[in-house]
Design a protein around this motif. Sequence first.
Motif, PDB file in Angstrom:
ATOM      1  N   SER A  27       0.804  -1.224   0.000  1.00  0.00           N
ATOM      2  CA  SER A  27       0.000   0.000   0.000  1.00  0.00           C
ATOM      3  C   SER A  27       0.838   1.274   0.000  1.00  0.00           C
ATOM      4  CB  SER A  27      -0.943  -0.013   1.202  1.00  0.00           C
ATOM      5  OG  SER A  27      -0.195  -0.158   2.412  1.00  0.00           O
ATOM      6  N   ASN A  28       1.638   1.482   1.040  1.00  0.00           N
ATOM      7  CA  ASN A  28       2.424   2.711   1.129  1.00  0.00           C
ATOM      8  C   ASN A  28       3.657   2.470   1.988  1.00  0.00           C
ATOM      9  OD1 ASN A  28       1.799   3.494   4.062  1.00  0.00           O
ATOM     10  ND2 ASN A  28      -0.265   3.335   3.188  1.00  0.00           N
ATOM     11  N   TYR A  29       4.617   3.359   1.863  1.00  0.00           N
ATOM     12  CA  TYR A  29       5.894   3.174   2.563  1.00  0.00           C
ATOM     13  C   TYR A  29       5.747   3.226   4.089  1.00  0.00           C
ATOM     14  CZ  TYR A  29      10.717   3.866   4.085  1.00  0.00           C
ATOM     15  OH  TYR A  29      11.919   3.737   4.716  1.00  0.00           O
ATOM     16  N   PRO A  30       5.077   4.231   4.664  1.00  0.00           N
ATOM     17  CA  PRO A  30       5.017   4.292   6.127  1.00  0.00           C
ATOM     18  C   PRO A  30       4.441   3.035   6.768  1.00  0.00           C
ATOM     19  CG  PRO A  30       4.318   6.381   5.183  1.00  0.00           C
ATOM     20  CD  PRO A  30       4.415   5.407   4.043  1.00  0.00           C
ATOM     21  N   ASP A  31       3.317   2.541   6.247  1.00  0.00           N
ATOM     22  CA  ASP A  31       2.683   1.366   6.849  1.00  0.00           C
ATOM     23  C   ASP A  31       3.521   0.105   6.644  1.00  0.00           C
ATOM     24  OD1 ASP A  31       0.613   2.978   7.623  1.00  0.00           O
ATOM     25  OD2 ASP A  31      -0.755   2.352   6.026  1.00  0.00           O
ATOM     26  N   THR A  32       4.031  -0.066   5.433  1.00  0.00           N
ATOM     27  CA  THR A  32       4.781  -1.278   5.124  1.00  0.00           C
ATOM     28  C   THR A  32       6.100  -1.316   5.878  1.00  0.00           C
ATOM     29  OG1 THR A  32       3.799  -1.289   2.913  1.00  0.00           O
ATOM     30  CG2 THR A  32       5.716  -2.684   3.261  1.00  0.00           C
ATOM     31  N   SER A  33       6.807  -0.186   5.913  1.00  0.00           N
ATOM     32  CA  SER A  33       8.081  -0.153   6.636  1.00  0.00           C
ATOM     33  C   SER A  33       7.865  -0.374   8.127  1.00  0.00           C
ATOM     34  CB  SER A  33       8.798   1.182   6.396  1.00  0.00           C
ATOM     35  OG  SER A  33       8.033   2.273   6.864  1.00  0.00           O
ATOM     36  N   LYS A  34       6.752   0.135   8.668  1.00  0.00           N
ATOM     37  CA  LYS A  34       6.470  -0.065  10.095  1.00  0.00           C
ATOM     38  C   LYS A  34       6.216  -1.537  10.403  1.00  0.00           C
ATOM     39  CE  LYS A  34       3.594   1.571  13.933  1.00  0.00           C
ATOM     40  NZ  LYS A  34       3.441   0.232  14.528  1.00  0.00           N
ATOM     41  N   ARG A  35       5.488  -2.208   9.520  1.00  0.00           N
ATOM     42  CA  ARG A  35       5.225  -3.634   9.739  1.00  0.00           C
ATOM     43  C   ARG A  35       6.529  -4.432   9.757  1.00  0.00           C
ATOM     44  NH1 ARG A  35       0.729  -5.252   5.401  1.00  0.00           N
ATOM     45  NH2 ARG A  35       1.182  -7.349   6.227  1.00  0.00           N
ATOM     46  N   LEU A  36       7.399  -4.152   8.810  1.00  0.00           N
ATOM     47  CA  LEU A  36       8.687  -4.838   8.775  1.00  0.00           C
ATOM     48  C   LEU A  36       9.529  -4.493   9.993  1.00  0.00           C
ATOM     49  CD1 LEU A  36      10.089  -4.768   5.113  1.00  0.00           C
ATOM     50  CD2 LEU A  36       9.879  -6.763   6.597  1.00  0.00           C
ATOM     51  N   ASN A  37       9.576  -3.216  10.336  1.00  0.00           N
ATOM     52  CA  ASN A  37      10.384  -2.775  11.459  1.00  0.00           C
ATOM     53  C   ASN A  37       9.889  -3.372  12.773  1.00  0.00           C
ATOM     54  OD1 ASN A  37      12.460  -0.961  12.628  1.00  0.00           O
ATOM     55  ND2 ASN A  37      10.689   0.017  13.578  1.00  0.00           N
ATOM     56  N   ASP A  38       8.574  -3.401  12.958  1.00  0.00           N
ATOM     57  CA  ASP A  38       8.016  -3.969  14.201  1.00  0.00           C
ATOM     58  C   ASP A  38       8.409  -5.433  14.358  1.00  0.00           C
ATOM     59  OD1 ASP A  38       6.856  -1.564  14.770  1.00  0.00           O
ATOM     60  OD2 ASP A  38       4.815  -2.145  14.215  1.00  0.00           O
ATOM     61  N   LYS A  94       7.148   5.139  -9.053  1.00  0.00           N
ATOM     62  CA  LYS A  94       6.192   4.111  -9.421  1.00  0.00           C
ATOM     63  C   LYS A  94       5.179   3.956  -8.289  1.00  0.00           C
ATOM     64  CE  LYS A  94       9.559   1.578 -12.225  1.00  0.00           C
ATOM     65  NZ  LYS A  94      10.256   0.284 -12.431  1.00  0.00           N
ATOM     66  N   GLU A  95       4.039   3.398  -8.582  1.00  0.00           N
ATOM     67  CA  GLU A  95       2.967   3.282  -7.594  1.00  0.00           C
ATOM     68  C   GLU A  95       3.310   2.253  -6.526  1.00  0.00           C
ATOM     69  OE1 GLU A  95      -0.719   2.465  -9.475  1.00  0.00           O
ATOM     70  OE2 GLU A  95      -0.794   4.355 -10.590  1.00  0.00           O
ATOM     71  N   GLY A  96       2.686   2.421  -5.374  1.00  0.00           N
ATOM     72  CA  GLY A  96       2.821   1.463  -4.284  1.00  0.00           C
ATOM     73  C   GLY A  96       4.104   1.657  -3.498  1.00  0.00           C
ATOM     74  N   ALA A  97       4.190   0.955  -2.378  1.00  0.00           N
ATOM     75  CA  ALA A  97       5.386   1.017  -1.544  1.00  0.00           C
ATOM     76  C   ALA A  97       6.564   0.412  -2.290  1.00  0.00           C
ATOM     77  CB  ALA A  97       5.150   0.259  -0.237  1.00  0.00           C
ATOM     78  N   ARG A  98       7.663   1.128  -2.301  1.00  0.00           N
ATOM     79  CA  ARG A  98       8.893   0.650  -2.933  1.00  0.00           C
ATOM     80  C   ARG A  98       9.994   0.780  -1.893  1.00  0.00           C
ATOM     81  NH1 ARG A  98       8.057  -1.325  -8.417  1.00  0.00           N
ATOM     82  NH2 ARG A  98       5.906  -0.693  -8.770  1.00  0.00           N
ATOM     83  N   LEU A  99      10.341  -0.333  -1.267  1.00  0.00           N
ATOM     84  CA  LEU A  99      11.318  -0.262  -0.191  1.00  0.00           C
ATOM     85  C   LEU A  99      12.168  -1.517  -0.148  1.00  0.00           C
ATOM     86  CD1 LEU A  99      10.259  -2.177   2.426  1.00  0.00           C
ATOM     87  CD2 LEU A  99       8.510  -0.404   2.452  1.00  0.00           C
ATOM     88  N   ARG A 100      13.268  -1.400   0.578  1.00  0.00           N
ATOM     89  CA  ARG A 100      14.204  -2.521   0.722  1.00  0.00           C
ATOM     90  C   ARG A 100      14.640  -2.607   2.175  1.00  0.00           C
ATOM     91  NH1 ARG A 100      17.337  -1.325  -3.276  1.00  0.00           N
ATOM     92  NH2 ARG A 100      16.196  -2.784  -4.617  1.00  0.00           N
ATOM     93  N   ALA A 101      14.683  -3.814   2.701  1.00  0.00           N
ATOM     94  CA  ALA A 101      15.188  -4.047   4.056  1.00  0.00           C
ATOM     95  C   ALA A 101      16.446  -4.902   3.965  1.00  0.00           C
ATOM     96  CB  ALA A 101      14.133  -4.762   4.909  1.00  0.00           C
TER      97      ALA A 101
END
Length: 302
Positions: free
Chosen positions: A83-94, A114-121
């Motif tokens: 969905s989005n970076y803040p929510d997705t990154s928080k889920r991974l971080n938690d 580009k659309e949607g969360a684009r992140l790397r852990a």
Amino acid sequence: MIYLTDGVRQRRYDVFKETNGDFYHLAQMTKAPQESLNHTADQLADYKLNMAKYVLYGRVDGVERVDKVIGRTVLFIDIDNESNYPDTSKRLNDLLEAYSVLHVIYPTISNNVKEGARLRAGVALDRSVTAEEYLKLWSVLLTSVGLHGDDTAVNQSFKQLQGLYVKTSQNAENEPIIYSDGQALPVDEFIKLYDTSPKKYRRKTLAINGFSVEAGNRKAPVWAERNKQFIACLLDPESNYMLFDGWDNMLTAVGGWTFKNTYGDVRTTVETVEAVNKLGSDPISNSELKHKFDTWFKRWTI
């Protein structure tokens, strides 16, 4: 060891050893990232291709991109379509904080382009792992957090490089997360979780455009995995040509595959290879390509 390239076309690694450990290097590169500010999407694509730093942490049997990767010491998780970076990154971080595992999470260069969360852990591992072990760790973490990740590095190319954090005008609003007060992920304990309940951690059936697709409950045959590599190169050769250990090798393989699967259709084969070659930022010349076709057609079979 740390293996770096500038852009994705570099054939040879820049290799060095960080005395404080591989994860320390990743954390420092996230704290003080490269910057590509005030650039358009096309300019960022060019920067990603030719200038952005890519990394592999672990051990390679040599210093060339074609050399075999023996093991990896940092696990990467790429998320592209949530969905989005803040929510997705928080889920991974938690999740990772709950295990007190050393990690970083940062937006990729495509975030907000580009659309949607684009992140790397990037997750520190307490020992080097093989491709099979890497897949098990990746599966346990993704299943535990309920996210779908890009599985290229675990199912197609164990030698895939990951891009380090590049701050852009587009992704600047999404701050990276650096968790450096913990421990490396205990590899053997997480592998034991997978081995105890493998069905739990295998990827589930996904619904794509109304069709049910089995994604991981059974191992695809070798020919199917190979076809996936060919299709990836047809769609985006710049990102996938190292699946065939080089641009020329990729063109040779794509041409032979097309020739065989079109029952020797020369025109379709030539047009396909030419189209793929043109998608490169530095395609080989028409005269060189013609010479290669003269050689290829003498030995290709259907």
